[in-house]
Design a protein around this motif. Sequence first.
Motif, PDB file in Angstrom:
ATOM      1  N   LEU A 164     -51.946 -44.037   6.569  1.00  0.00           N
ATOM      2  CA  LEU A 164     -50.973 -42.953   6.686  1.00  0.00           C
ATOM      3  C   LEU A 164     -50.204 -43.162   7.981  1.00  0.00           C
ATOM      4  O   LEU A 164     -50.771 -43.031   9.075  1.00  0.00           O
ATOM      5  N   VAL A 165     -48.932 -43.516   7.871  1.00  0.00           N
ATOM      6  CA  VAL A 165     -48.129 -43.907   9.032  1.00  0.00           C
ATOM      7  C   VAL A 165     -47.106 -42.821   9.345  1.00  0.00           C
ATOM      8  O   VAL A 165     -46.364 -42.373   8.461  1.00  0.00           O
ATOM      9  N   PHE A 166     -47.068 -42.426  10.618  1.00  0.00           N
ATOM     10  CA  PHE A 166     -46.114 -41.401  11.041  1.00  0.00           C
ATOM     11  C   PHE A 166     -45.470 -41.811  12.357  1.00  0.00           C
ATOM     12  O   PHE A 166     -46.136 -42.278  13.276  1.00  0.00           O
ATOM     13  N   PHE A 167     -44.158 -41.632  12.452  1.00  0.00           N
ATOM     14  CA  PHE A 167     -43.390 -41.908  13.665  1.00  0.00           C
ATOM     15  C   PHE A 167     -43.077 -40.577  14.345  1.00  0.00           C
ATOM     16  O   PHE A 167     -42.426 -39.706  13.753  1.00  0.00           O
ATOM     17  N   ASP A 202     -56.736 -37.431  20.300  1.00  0.00           N
ATOM     18  CA  ASP A 202     -58.138 -36.996  20.284  1.00  0.00           C
ATOM     19  C   ASP A 202     -58.268 -35.506  20.018  1.00  0.00           C
ATOM     20  O   ASP A 202     -59.310 -35.041  19.521  1.00  0.00           O
ATOM     21  N   ALA A 203     -57.232 -34.749  20.349  1.00  0.00           N
ATOM     22  CA  ALA A 203     -57.268 -33.315  20.086  1.00  0.00           C
ATOM     23  C   ALA A 203     -57.282 -33.028  18.586  1.00  0.00           C
ATOM     24  O   ALA A 203     -57.697 -31.937  18.169  1.00  0.00           O
ATOM     25  N   PHE A 204     -56.848 -34.007  17.793  1.00  0.00           N
ATOM     26  CA  PHE A 204     -56.864 -33.849  16.339  1.00  0.00           C
ATOM     27  C   PHE A 204     -58.048 -34.601  15.728  1.00  0.00           C
ATOM     28  O   PHE A 204     -58.857 -34.031  15.005  1.00  0.00           O
ATOM     29  N   ARG A 250     -48.583 -29.096   2.787  1.00  0.00           N
ATOM     30  CA  ARG A 250     -49.682 -28.202   3.131  1.00  0.00           C
ATOM     31  C   ARG A 250     -51.028 -28.925   3.053  1.00  0.00           C
ATOM     32  O   ARG A 250     -51.153 -29.975   2.443  1.00  0.00           O
ATOM     33  N   GLN A 251     -52.031 -28.316   3.655  1.00  0.00           N
ATOM     34  CA  GLN A 251     -53.373 -28.901   3.585  1.00  0.00           C
ATOM     35  C   GLN A 251     -53.845 -29.021   2.141  1.00  0.00           C
ATOM     36  O   GLN A 251     -54.516 -29.995   1.781  1.00  0.00           O
ATOM     37  N   SER A 252     -53.497 -28.062   1.314  1.00  0.00           N
ATOM     38  CA  SER A 252     -53.887 -28.136  -0.094  1.00  0.00           C
ATOM     39  C   SER A 252     -53.239 -29.332  -0.798  1.00  0.00           C
ATOM     40  O   SER A 252     -53.842 -29.929  -1.697  1.00  0.00           O
ATOM     41  N   ALA A 261     -52.465 -32.167  12.653  1.00  0.00           N
ATOM     42  CA  ALA A 261     -53.509 -31.161  12.503  1.00  0.00           C
ATOM     43  C   ALA A 261     -53.891 -30.974  11.039  1.00  0.00           C
ATOM     44  O   ALA A 261     -55.077 -30.838  10.704  1.00  0.00           O
ATOM     45  N   ASN A 262     -52.909 -30.969  10.148  1.00  0.00           N
ATOM     46  CA  ASN A 262     -53.201 -30.777   8.722  1.00  0.00           C
ATOM     47  C   ASN A 262     -53.991 -31.947   8.152  1.00  0.00           C
ATOM     48  O   ASN A 262     -54.962 -31.751   7.403  1.00  0.00           O
ATOM     49  N   ILE A 263     -53.597 -33.160   8.492  1.00  0.00           N
ATOM     50  CA  ILE A 263     -54.316 -34.330   7.992  1.00  0.00           C
ATOM     51  C   ILE A 263     -55.747 -34.339   8.527  1.00  0.00           C
ATOM     52  O   ILE A 263     -56.709 -34.584   7.792  1.00  0.00           O
ATOM     53  N   ALA A 264     -55.893 -34.065   9.824  1.00  0.00           N
ATOM     54  CA  ALA A 264     -57.231 -34.075  10.432  1.00  0.00           C
ATOM     55  C   ALA A 264     -58.137 -33.037   9.786  1.00  0.00           C
ATOM     56  O   ALA A 264     -59.315 -33.314   9.502  1.00  0.00           O
TER      57      ALA A 264
END
Length: 219
Positions: free
Chosen positions: A80-83, A136-138, A200-202, A97-100
Amino acid sequence: MNRKSQVRHGSRHGVATRARVLAFILAVIGLACERRPPEEPVEYHGNVMSQPVEKADFTLNDTDGQPFHFVEQTEGYVALVFFGYTYCPDVCPIHMANIAAVLRDFPYDLQQQFKVIFITTDPERDTPDRMREWLDAFDSSFIGLRGTVDEVNEIAASMWLPPAIRVDNESGGYEVGHSANVVAFTKDNRAHVRYPFGTRQSDWAHDLPKLAVETWGTE
Protein backbone atom coordinates in the motif's frame (compact mmCIF):
# COMPACT_ATOMS: atom_id res chain seq x y z
CA MET A 1 14.35 18.35 -13.73
CA ASN A 2 15.24 20.62 -10.76
CA ARG A 3 12.00 22.56 -11.13
CA LYS A 4 10.77 24.70 -8.22
CA SER A 5 7.19 25.88 -7.91
CA GLN A 6 6.77 29.62 -7.27
CA VAL A 7 3.59 30.97 -5.68
CA ARG A 8 2.81 34.67 -5.31
CA HIS A 9 2.02 35.89 -1.83
CA GLY A 10 -1.45 37.32 -1.31
CA SER A 11 -3.83 37.75 1.54
CA ARG A 12 -4.13 34.97 4.09
CA HIS A 13 -7.57 34.19 2.71
CA GLY A 14 -6.23 34.08 -0.83
CA VAL A 15 -3.42 31.68 0.07
CA ALA A 16 -5.77 29.38 1.95
CA THR A 17 -8.22 29.43 -0.94
CA ARG A 18 -5.51 28.60 -3.47
CA ALA A 19 -4.30 25.73 -1.28
CA ARG A 20 -7.80 24.28 -1.07
CA VAL A 21 -8.32 24.65 -4.82
CA LEU A 22 -4.96 23.01 -5.48
CA ALA A 23 -5.79 20.07 -3.23
CA PHE A 24 -9.11 19.64 -5.02
CA ILE A 25 -7.48 19.75 -8.46
CA LEU A 26 -4.87 17.18 -7.46
CA ALA A 27 -7.55 14.88 -6.10
CA VAL A 28 -9.52 15.14 -9.34
CA ILE A 29 -6.42 14.47 -11.44
CA GLY A 30 -5.51 11.52 -9.26
CA LEU A 31 -8.93 9.99 -9.83
CA ALA A 32 -9.01 10.61 -13.57
CA CYS A 33 -7.86 7.10 -14.47
CA GLU A 34 -9.98 5.34 -11.86
CA ARG A 35 -13.38 5.14 -13.53
CA ARG A 36 -14.88 1.73 -12.95
CA PRO A 37 -16.13 0.01 -16.15
CA PRO A 38 -19.93 0.31 -16.06
CA GLU A 39 -20.60 -3.44 -16.22
CA GLU A 40 -17.94 -4.48 -13.70
CA PRO A 41 -19.39 -5.97 -10.52
CA VAL A 42 -18.74 -3.97 -7.38
CA GLU A 43 -16.30 -6.34 -5.69
CA TYR A 44 -14.02 -3.69 -4.23
CA HIS A 45 -14.83 -0.55 -2.30
CA GLY A 46 -11.75 1.16 -3.72
CA ASN A 47 -11.50 2.55 -7.24
CA VAL A 48 -10.67 -0.23 -9.71
CA MET A 49 -8.56 1.18 -12.53
CA SER A 50 -9.35 0.47 -16.15
CA GLN A 51 -5.72 -0.61 -16.67
CA PRO A 52 -3.36 -1.96 -13.98
CA VAL A 53 -0.12 -0.16 -13.14
CA GLU A 54 3.14 -2.12 -13.20
CA LYS A 55 5.48 -1.75 -10.24
CA ALA A 56 8.17 0.84 -10.86
CA ASP A 57 11.70 -0.40 -10.22
CA PHE A 58 12.99 2.27 -7.83
CA THR A 59 15.18 2.49 -4.76
CA LEU A 60 14.90 5.11 -2.01
CA ASN A 61 16.40 5.27 1.46
CA ASP A 62 14.27 4.21 4.43
CA THR A 63 14.20 5.89 7.83
CA ASP A 64 17.26 3.90 8.92
CA GLY A 65 19.21 5.26 5.95
CA GLN A 66 19.17 1.88 4.22
CA PRO A 67 18.26 1.44 0.55
CA PHE A 68 14.78 0.07 0.02
CA HIS A 69 14.41 -1.73 -3.31
CA PHE A 70 10.71 -1.44 -4.00
CA VAL A 71 10.25 -4.33 -6.42
CA GLU A 72 12.48 -6.76 -4.53
CA GLN A 73 11.33 -5.93 -1.01
CA THR A 74 7.61 -5.99 -1.74
CA GLU A 75 7.68 -9.26 -3.69
CA GLY A 76 4.96 -11.55 -2.35
CA TYR A 77 3.24 -8.79 -0.37
CA VAL A 78 0.36 -6.43 -0.91
CA ALA A 79 2.08 -3.03 -0.95
CA LEU A 80 0.00 0.00 0.00
CA VAL A 81 1.86 3.06 -1.30
CA PHE A 82 1.03 6.62 -0.29
CA PHE A 83 2.75 9.92 -1.12
CA GLY A 84 2.40 12.53 1.61
CA TYR A 85 4.19 14.47 4.34
CA THR A 86 4.25 14.42 8.11
CA TYR A 87 3.12 18.05 8.50
CA CYS A 88 -0.03 17.32 6.51
CA PRO A 89 -3.02 18.51 8.57
CA ASP A 90 -5.61 15.95 7.50
CA VAL A 91 -5.31 13.58 4.52
CA CYS A 92 -2.07 11.85 5.50
CA PRO A 93 -2.74 11.14 9.19
CA ILE A 94 -6.29 10.02 8.48
CA HIS A 95 -5.21 7.53 5.79
CA MET A 96 -2.43 6.15 8.00
CA ALA A 97 -4.63 5.93 11.08
CA ASN A 98 -7.43 4.11 9.23
CA ILE A 99 -5.11 1.56 7.66
CA ALA A 100 -3.31 0.94 10.96
CA ALA A 101 -6.56 0.46 12.87
CA VAL A 102 -7.84 -2.10 10.37
CA LEU A 103 -4.59 -4.05 10.19
CA ARG A 104 -4.49 -4.31 13.99
CA ASP A 105 -7.80 -6.15 13.93
CA PHE A 106 -6.59 -8.76 11.43
CA PRO A 107 -5.15 -12.13 12.46
CA TYR A 108 -1.35 -12.06 12.65
CA ASP A 109 -0.87 -14.18 9.52
CA LEU A 110 -3.01 -11.77 7.50
CA GLN A 111 -1.24 -8.70 8.90
CA GLN A 112 2.09 -10.07 7.67
CA GLN A 113 0.91 -10.05 4.05
CA PHE A 114 0.92 -6.24 3.83
CA LYS A 115 3.58 -3.57 3.61
CA VAL A 116 2.50 0.03 4.08
CA ILE A 117 4.91 2.42 2.38
CA PHE A 118 4.85 6.16 3.02
CA ILE A 119 6.93 8.21 0.55
CA THR A 120 7.49 11.78 1.70
CA THR A 121 6.73 14.66 -0.64
CA ASP A 122 8.51 17.03 1.76
CA PRO A 123 12.09 15.78 2.21
CA GLU A 124 13.23 19.21 3.39
CA ARG A 125 11.33 18.87 6.68
CA ASP A 126 10.70 15.13 6.82
CA THR A 127 14.00 13.93 8.23
CA PRO A 128 14.41 10.20 8.86
CA ASP A 129 13.89 10.70 12.60
CA ARG A 130 10.83 12.87 12.07
CA MET A 131 9.30 10.32 9.70
CA ARG A 132 10.05 7.40 11.98
CA GLU A 133 8.48 9.08 15.00
CA TRP A 134 5.40 10.09 12.97
CA LEU A 135 4.89 6.64 11.45
CA ASP A 136 5.43 4.88 14.78
CA ALA A 137 2.44 6.77 16.13
CA PHE A 138 0.33 4.70 13.73
CA ASP A 139 2.25 1.42 13.33
CA SER A 140 5.94 0.73 13.81
CA SER A 141 5.91 -1.63 10.81
CA PHE A 142 5.05 1.19 8.39
CA ILE A 143 7.93 1.95 6.03
CA GLY A 144 9.03 5.53 5.40
CA LEU A 145 11.01 6.42 2.27
CA ARG A 146 12.82 9.60 1.23
CA GLY A 147 14.23 10.90 -2.02
CA THR A 148 14.56 14.20 -3.81
CA VAL A 149 11.39 15.96 -4.90
CA ASP A 150 12.22 15.17 -8.53
CA GLU A 151 12.79 11.48 -7.76
CA VAL A 152 9.56 11.21 -5.82
CA ASN A 153 7.53 13.00 -8.49
CA GLU A 154 8.93 10.66 -11.14
CA ILE A 155 7.89 7.65 -9.07
CA ALA A 156 4.43 9.15 -8.53
CA ALA A 157 4.06 9.68 -12.29
CA SER A 158 4.83 5.99 -12.87
CA MET A 159 1.79 5.24 -10.69
CA TRP A 160 -0.39 7.69 -12.67
CA LEU A 161 -0.40 10.19 -9.84
CA PRO A 162 0.12 13.97 -10.10
CA PRO A 163 3.32 15.61 -8.83
CA ALA A 164 3.61 17.16 -5.40
CA ILE A 165 3.53 20.96 -5.45
CA ARG A 166 4.84 23.27 -2.76
CA VAL A 167 2.48 26.11 -1.75
CA ASP A 168 4.07 28.92 0.28
CA ASN A 169 2.12 30.77 2.95
CA GLU A 170 2.35 34.22 4.52
CA SER A 171 3.93 32.97 7.73
CA GLY A 172 7.06 31.98 5.82
CA GLY A 173 6.22 28.29 5.83
CA TYR A 174 4.57 26.14 3.23
CA GLU A 175 2.17 23.31 2.59
CA VAL A 176 2.49 20.55 0.00
CA GLY A 177 -0.26 19.68 -2.45
CA HIS A 178 -0.11 15.96 -3.25
CA SER A 179 -2.24 13.07 -4.41
CA ALA A 180 -4.79 11.83 -1.88
CA ASN A 181 -4.76 8.24 -3.18
CA VAL A 182 -3.27 5.09 -1.67
CA VAL A 183 -2.11 2.77 -4.47
CA ALA A 184 -2.53 -0.96 -3.76
CA PHE A 185 -0.04 -3.27 -5.48
CA THR A 186 -1.08 -6.89 -5.21
CA LYS A 187 1.07 -10.03 -5.37
CA ASP A 188 1.06 -10.00 -9.18
CA ASN A 189 3.30 -6.89 -8.93
CA ARG A 190 0.64 -4.63 -10.37
CA ALA A 191 -1.78 -2.09 -8.93
CA HIS A 192 -5.41 -2.56 -9.89
CA VAL A 193 -7.10 -0.51 -7.14
CA ARG A 194 -6.59 2.94 -5.61
CA TYR A 195 -8.11 4.36 -2.46
CA PRO A 196 -9.00 8.07 -2.31
CA PHE A 197 -9.29 10.28 0.72
CA GLY A 198 -12.58 9.44 2.40
CA THR A 199 -12.01 5.67 2.29
CA ARG A 200 -13.48 4.41 5.55
CA GLN A 201 -12.16 1.73 7.87
CA SER A 202 -15.07 -0.48 6.84
CA ASP A 203 -13.92 -0.16 3.21
CA TRP A 204 -10.37 -1.15 4.10
CA ALA A 205 -11.64 -4.05 6.23
CA HIS A 206 -13.68 -5.29 3.27
CA ASP A 207 -10.98 -4.92 0.61
CA LEU A 208 -7.67 -5.82 2.23
CA PRO A 209 -8.38 -9.52 2.86
CA LYS A 210 -9.58 -9.81 -0.74
CA LEU A 211 -6.43 -8.12 -2.06
CA ALA A 212 -4.29 -10.59 -0.10
CA VAL A 213 -5.65 -13.53 -2.11
CA GLU A 214 -6.52 -11.76 -5.38
CA THR A 215 -5.12 -13.35 -8.57
CA TRP A 216 -6.98 -11.16 -11.10
CA GLY A 217 -7.89 -14.24 -13.10
CA THR A 218 -4.29 -15.36 -13.65
CA GLU A 219 -4.67 -18.64 -11.78
